[in-house]
Design a protein around this motif. Sequence first.
Motif, PDB file in Angstrom:
ATOM      1  N   THR A  76       0.934  -0.998  -0.008  1.00 43.21           N
ATOM      2  CA  THR A  76       0.291   0.109  -0.052  1.00 43.21           C
ATOM      3  C   THR A  76       1.048   1.181   0.014  1.00 43.21           C
ATOM      4  OG1 THR A  76      -1.749   1.244   1.158  1.00 43.21           O
ATOM      5  CG2 THR A  76      -0.305  -0.106   2.617  1.00 43.21           C
ATOM      6  N   THR A 113      -2.096  -4.688  -4.978  1.00 40.34           N
ATOM      7  CA  THR A 113      -1.518  -3.318  -4.919  1.00 40.34           C
ATOM      8  C   THR A 113      -2.624  -2.486  -4.636  1.00 40.34           C
ATOM      9  OG1 THR A 113      -0.225  -3.732  -6.728  1.00 40.34           O
ATOM     10  CG2 THR A 113      -0.342  -1.423  -6.356  1.00 40.34           C
ATOM     11  N   VAL A 114      -2.132  -1.362  -3.696  1.00 41.00           N
ATOM     12  CA  VAL A 114      -3.311  -0.381  -3.093  1.00 41.00           C
ATOM     13  C   VAL A 114      -2.406   0.845  -3.209  1.00 41.00           C
ATOM     14  CG1 VAL A 114      -4.715   0.699  -1.629  1.00 41.00           C
ATOM     15  CG2 VAL A 114      -4.481  -1.965  -1.838  1.00 41.00           C
ATOM     16  N   THR A 172      -8.990  -0.522   1.593  1.00 43.52           N
ATOM     17  CA  THR A 172      -7.738  -1.089   1.624  1.00 43.52           C
ATOM     18  C   THR A 172      -7.768  -2.455   2.073  1.00 43.52           C
ATOM     19  OG1 THR A 172      -6.764   1.064   1.524  1.00 43.52           O
ATOM     20  CG2 THR A 172      -5.504  -0.904   2.090  1.00 43.52           C
ATOM     21  N   CYS A 189       4.852   1.099  -5.626  1.00 47.86           N
ATOM     22  CA  CYS A 189       3.658  -0.104  -5.551  1.00 47.86           C
ATOM     23  C   CYS A 189       3.783  -0.307  -6.986  1.00 47.86           C
ATOM     24  CB  CYS A 189       2.556   0.595  -5.154  1.00 47.86           C
ATOM     25  SG  CYS A 189       2.494   0.528  -3.387  1.00 47.86           S
ATOM     26  N   TYR A 200       1.313   5.580  -0.530  1.00 48.02           N
ATOM     27  CA  TYR A 200       0.760   6.862  -0.422  1.00 48.02           C
ATOM     28  C   TYR A 200       1.608   7.903  -1.126  1.00 48.02           C
ATOM     29  CZ  TYR A 200      -1.967   4.169   3.010  1.00 48.02           C
ATOM     30  OH  TYR A 200      -2.734   3.363   3.597  1.00 48.02           O
TER      31      TYR A 200
END
Length: 264
Positions: free
Chosen positions: A144, A165-166, A256, A153, A146
């Motif tokens: 994950t 994948t997030v 998520t 990712c 950000y």
Amino acid sequence: MSLCQDCVKGECSLFVTRYFSSSVRHEGTPSGEFKKINGVDCYVATPEGEYAKDKVLLFLPDAFGMQLVNNQLLTDDFAINGYKTVLIDYLSGDPIPSDALDDPNSGFDLVKWFGKHTQEVTRPLIDKVVSTLKEEGVTQFAATGYCFGGRYCFDLAFDHVIKATVVAHPSLLKIPDDLEKYASTAKAPLLINSCTVDMRFPLEAQAAADKIFGDGKFAPGYKREYFDGCTHGFAVRGDMSNPQVKAGKEGAFKATVEWLKKYL
């Protein structure tokens, strides 16, 4: 996919809903531990009780790094939901100071900072952590990411390192090139947590992702969540006094965890 009452957990407050027992924290005291993995500083949160020890969630933070308490608390909350989670300091102790971008007179040189944290410098640190975790018996990874971490990712999915994948408000992606490469190369199901105002992943990029992956065109799995009224960074550093942003932060976390439960 519906969830049972205890599927998405956090320690701070409660969702009063049918399926979700509590929300993700924004303030509090982190409960994980700092440790070196193959020489790389990490923050590790481990579930209590039984959990799948062959699975690890890699947490790839924004430019505010492992040191940001919000990132540590999110890591803890993923562990509360059953996933050993490793927050990697791929910025080598040199994150952007949490208040540097709020003050135009801070003197912080963002261009110089990015020059010190190129993919050639940062990606090998992720690989070192993954290598050691594999030696310890981990066979399945998800990631994950950000903002800054979204780039990595995608790269890990290109290299078939991760199973799921997030990304939330990702940056450093080339649009549509990286989306097209993901569609043709990656095998990991992709969740994108997006928002209204995001110069790094704007509405046009979101529409491009839907066109490339949507309507079943990406067989492994694709979903894009959209959080109205939110801005870039909402999933980590959102203003919890704003009801829309609070809902976006908690919604991105919930989405998520749902993704991980489905694909990891």
